[in-house]
Design a protein around this motif. Sequence first.
Motif, mmCIF file in Angstrom:
data_model
loop_
_atom_site.group_PDB
_atom_site.id
_atom_site.type_symbol
_atom_site.label_atom_id
_atom_site.label_comp_id
_atom_site.label_asym_id
_atom_site.label_seq_id
_atom_site.Cartn_x
_atom_site.Cartn_y
_atom_site.Cartn_z
ATOM 1 N N LEU A 5 44.014 36.112 47.893
ATOM 2 C CA LEU A 5 45.168 36.611 47.146
ATOM 3 C C LEU A 5 46.119 37.380 48.049
ATOM 4 C CD1 LEU A 5 43.436 37.822 43.845
ATOM 5 C CD2 LEU A 5 44.894 35.812 44.125
ATOM 6 N N VAL A 6 45.608 37.895 49.158
ATOM 7 C CA VAL A 6 46.473 38.582 50.124
ATOM 8 C C VAL A 6 47.482 37.589 50.699
ATOM 9 C CG1 VAL A 6 46.541 39.890 52.288
ATOM 10 C CG2 VAL A 6 44.661 40.250 50.664
ATOM 11 N N ASP A 7 47.032 36.381 51.029
ATOM 12 C CA ASP A 7 47.952 35.341 51.515
ATOM 13 C C ASP A 7 49.006 35.008 50.467
ATOM 14 O OD1 ASP A 7 46.496 35.227 53.836
ATOM 15 O OD2 ASP A 7 45.512 33.319 53.390
ATOM 16 N N LEU A 8 48.578 34.921 49.207
ATOM 17 C CA LEU A 8 49.533 34.581 48.140
ATOM 18 C C LEU A 8 50.542 35.699 47.928
ATOM 19 C CD1 LEU A 8 47.095 32.897 45.591
ATOM 20 C CD2 LEU A 8 48.871 31.774 46.952
ATOM 21 N N LEU A 9 50.110 36.949 48.035
ATOM 22 C CA LEU A 9 51.049 38.064 47.920
ATOM 23 C C LEU A 9 52.089 37.999 49.027
ATOM 24 C CD1 LEU A 9 52.011 40.726 46.718
ATOM 25 C CD2 LEU A 9 50.252 41.902 48.066
ATOM 26 N N THR A 10 51.640 37.705 50.243
ATOM 27 C CA THR A 10 52.573 37.568 51.371
ATOM 28 C C THR A 10 53.568 36.440 51.117
ATOM 29 O OG1 THR A 10 50.933 38.407 52.944
ATOM 30 C CG2 THR A 10 52.724 37.066 53.845
ATOM 31 N N ILE A 74 47.287 48.653 40.567
ATOM 32 C CA ILE A 74 47.450 47.328 41.184
ATOM 33 C C ILE A 74 47.726 47.470 42.673
ATOM 34 C CG2 ILE A 74 48.754 45.171 41.121
ATOM 35 C CD1 ILE A 74 49.375 45.740 38.174
ATOM 36 N N THR A 75 48.584 48.418 43.059
ATOM 37 C CA THR A 75 48.872 48.587 44.491
ATOM 38 C C THR A 75 47.637 49.084 45.230
ATOM 39 O OG1 THR A 75 49.739 50.843 44.175
ATOM 40 C CG2 THR A 75 51.317 49.044 44.044
ATOM 41 N N GLY A 76 46.847 49.957 44.588
ATOM 42 C CA GLY A 76 45.620 50.427 45.224
ATOM 43 C C GLY A 76 44.609 49.309 45.404
ATOM 44 N N TYR A 77 44.457 48.489 44.369
ATOM 45 C CA TYR A 77 43.515 47.366 44.430
ATOM 46 C C TYR A 77 43.936 46.375 45.509
ATOM 47 C CZ TYR A 77 40.847 43.255 42.918
ATOM 48 O OH TYR A 77 40.013 42.162 42.882
ATOM 49 N N LEU A 78 45.210 45.987 45.510
ATOM 50 C CA LEU A 78 45.686 45.021 46.506
ATOM 51 C C LEU A 78 45.715 45.635 47.899
ATOM 52 C CD1 LEU A 78 48.546 43.265 44.494
ATOM 53 C CD2 LEU A 78 46.228 42.423 44.959
ATOM 54 N N GLY A 79 45.875 46.961 47.961
ATOM 55 C CA GLY A 79 45.789 47.637 49.254
ATOM 56 C C GLY A 79 44.399 47.494 49.852
ATOM 57 N N CYS A 80 43.387 47.621 49.014
ATOM 58 C CA CYS A 80 42.009 47.426 49.488
ATOM 59 C C CYS A 80 41.807 46.012 49.996
ATOM 60 C CB CYS A 80 41.019 47.730 48.356
ATOM 61 S SG CYS A 80 40.856 49.483 47.944
ATOM 62 N N LEU A 81 42.216 45.027 49.190
ATOM 63 C CA LEU A 81 42.052 43.638 49.605
ATOM 64 C C LEU A 81 42.790 43.372 50.917
ATOM 65 C CD1 LEU A 81 40.854 43.352 46.769
ATOM 66 C CD2 LEU A 81 42.178 41.254 46.486
ATOM 67 N N SER A 82 43.973 43.969 51.068
ATOM 68 C CA SER A 82 44.783 43.747 52.265
ATOM 69 C C SER A 82 44.215 44.444 53.493
ATOM 70 C CB SER A 82 46.220 44.235 52.024
ATOM 71 O OG SER A 82 46.825 43.521 50.958
ATOM 72 N N ALA A 83 43.290 45.385 53.285
ATOM 73 C CA ALA A 83 42.670 46.099 54.400
ATOM 74 C C ALA A 83 41.287 45.574 54.730
ATOM 75 C CB ALA A 83 42.575 47.590 54.071
ATOM 76 N N GLY A 84 40.781 44.638 53.917
ATOM 77 C CA GLY A 84 39.402 44.204 54.086
ATOM 78 C C GLY A 84 38.422 45.260 53.606
ATOM 79 N N VAL A 85 38.891 46.133 52.712
ATOM 80 C CA VAL A 85 38.053 47.159 52.104
ATOM 81 C C VAL A 85 37.576 46.638 50.750
ATOM 82 C CG1 VAL A 85 38.084 49.476 51.068
ATOM 83 C CG2 VAL A 85 39.129 49.087 53.308
ATOM 84 N N ASP A 165 34.018 33.817 52.010
ATOM 85 C CA ASP A 165 32.797 34.592 51.777
ATOM 86 C C ASP A 165 32.999 36.090 51.928
ATOM 87 O OD1 ASP A 165 31.168 32.404 51.187
ATOM 88 O OD2 ASP A 165 30.737 32.019 53.303
ATOM 89 N N SER A 166 34.175 36.529 52.340
ATOM 90 C CA SER A 166 34.433 37.969 52.463
ATOM 91 C C SER A 166 34.403 38.610 51.076
ATOM 92 C CB SER A 166 35.799 38.216 53.112
ATOM 93 O OG SER A 166 35.861 37.667 54.415
ATOM 94 N N VAL A 167 33.762 39.773 50.977
ATOM 95 C CA VAL A 167 33.667 40.455 49.685
ATOM 96 C C VAL A 167 35.007 41.097 49.344
ATOM 97 C CG1 VAL A 167 32.472 42.224 48.342
ATOM 98 C CG2 VAL A 167 31.214 40.891 50.054
ATOM 99 N N ALA A 168 35.518 40.785 48.159
ATOM 100 C CA ALA A 168 36.789 41.336 47.707
ATOM 101 C C ALA A 168 36.581 42.648 46.960
ATOM 102 C CB ALA A 168 37.520 40.332 46.817
ATOM 103 N N HIS A 187 36.402 36.690 47.960
ATOM 104 C CA HIS A 187 37.763 36.155 47.881
ATOM 105 C C HIS A 187 37.738 34.700 47.417
ATOM 106 C CE1 HIS A 187 40.141 39.475 49.602
ATOM 107 N NE2 HIS A 187 39.029 39.775 50.245
ATOM 108 N N GLY A 188 36.709 33.958 47.833
ATOM 109 C CA GLY A 188 36.580 32.577 47.369
ATOM 110 C C GLY A 188 36.314 32.509 45.879
#
Length: 574
Positions: A5-10, A74-85, A165-168, A187-188
């Motif tokens: 979803l990080v790619d899609l946001l970009t 939403i920004t906090g959640y996507l911030g985590c995904l965008s950081a690999g957190v 396989d990365s944990v979202a 993420h998958g």
Amino acid sequence: MARSLVDLLTMHASHQPDRTAYRFLVTGDCGGEIQDISYGRLAGRARAVAAWLQERGLTGSRAMLLYPPGLEFITGYLGCLSAGVVAVPGVPPQGRAQNHRALTRMRRLIADADAKVILGGREVIAALTGMAEQLPELADLTCVATEDIPDEQAAYWREPELTADSVAFLQYTSGSTSAPKGVVVTHGNLLDNERVITERMGHTPDTIEEYGRELIVSWLPMYHDMGLIGPVLNTLYLGVTATLFSPLHFLQRPDRWLEAVSRYRPHTSGGPNFAYELCLKHATPERVDELDLTSWKVAFNGAEPVRPATLRRFTDTFAPAGFRREAFYPCYGLAESTVMVTGGRVDTPPTLLAAADTGPHAGEADAAAVGCGRPGPGVTLVIADPERHEELPEGEVGEIWVAGASVAKGYWRNTLATRETFRATLAGRAGRFLRTGDLGFVREGELFVTGRLKDLIVIDGRNHYPQDLELSAEMAHPALRPGCTAAFSVDGGDGGVEGEQVVLVAEAAPEAAGEAEKITDLIRSAIGEAHGVPVRDVVLVHPGTIPKTSSGKIQRHASRAAHLGGTLAVLATR
């Protein structure tokens, strides 16, 4: 092809930076204050949060998210995904009545997830600083209000190396039959389930354009899988616009939901069955006349038993406003399969089976079972004998088993539970299956859910689903609150020598105490006539007494424990 979803946001931020991603009705009213965020702004804020996390070496660790309803979650959640957190959505303590329960759950989640940081809104973070005595764990955690992270921080963002396989994030289960467990969603898993939701709900390119990209309205809690992965993340997946508001504002005035649907004219909006009942309870001819529900194509109904009577009454009541029976969309899902497993066909009325045709539902007061649709593409669903691990023929009730790319990796740091739930094998079939713990049967390819495996009540060798008993009770008298009844069994005598007996706990308006004898007699009579089951105790309790999960499901085991422990706020018992 997008890996996350990080790619899609970009991509959306590049192709349509000014498109509104989300608008939030601050007061719940269409005419009140509205906050919105574009895809360009959303990407910038997510990257700022991500860079802050990356600078502190938190990539790969867990972040607890404690936000009030709003865009900042939403920004906090996507911030985590965008950081690999790994994001861990939670419920912040709010109000004295809920503080103890919320604090207990929060402490459990912090410890289980081994969270290193708490992201939240300013008010939540300020409140946490005053909870040092109740939450000594905070001494070892970094807490930050993401509003205070400057936009300029985004310049330091580094794109994470994410794979399928990365944990979202960890979606902690509601705990309707046991203690909450963290479901490990990759993420998958997210991308696959968004694909399933998109296909099943008819979110085609033509539909998106027809609706001017205004696709979704939702009041569902964002920290829960149904509200997050459905309305919030499907919006991001498709690059469309969603209108959101707080579940509290919906509960205070259920007609706000229908007003938002009427104003923004979305294709999709929904909730659990009780939400439609609340709308019915507050409906008046004058309010119906003010609504226009003609655009509403997918009124999804899931997360709890779908009641045929609710579908019928809602359709009849709101037909003058343009609501169509074909819009009702029963569906089935669970956190362990990210969220969605089955759904109906758009523009097709729900499938209802008469009681005589359903076998396990013979004698049900509502006289029908509701189909929850068919599995999404790439999803395998079978009905299995839970003891023999063999597939059952069509029409027979068994445990619902699921396989596919949406099925999560397992439970966080719980090898035994993961093996038991996610690694089931079926005789004659290759691969592993997820055991849902839910009971159901398949008729002509469509799933009918009948109850929970662990909630079954067995009286004199006959199986009874608590949902059926609860429905019969709720229909017995208007003073009983819809969706606020718990049926369970207790030992009939010392050591259960007399067998199991039914107890029925129901929330009722305080003024109903004067009619307690009449109401309890009606409940006993209704359950006796419909199910042939005597009721040992009928307990009327104050509103808000029955334990529920974060998604509003009845916690029958907790209700039973409260009844046996004498901790229910009782109005009357007989």
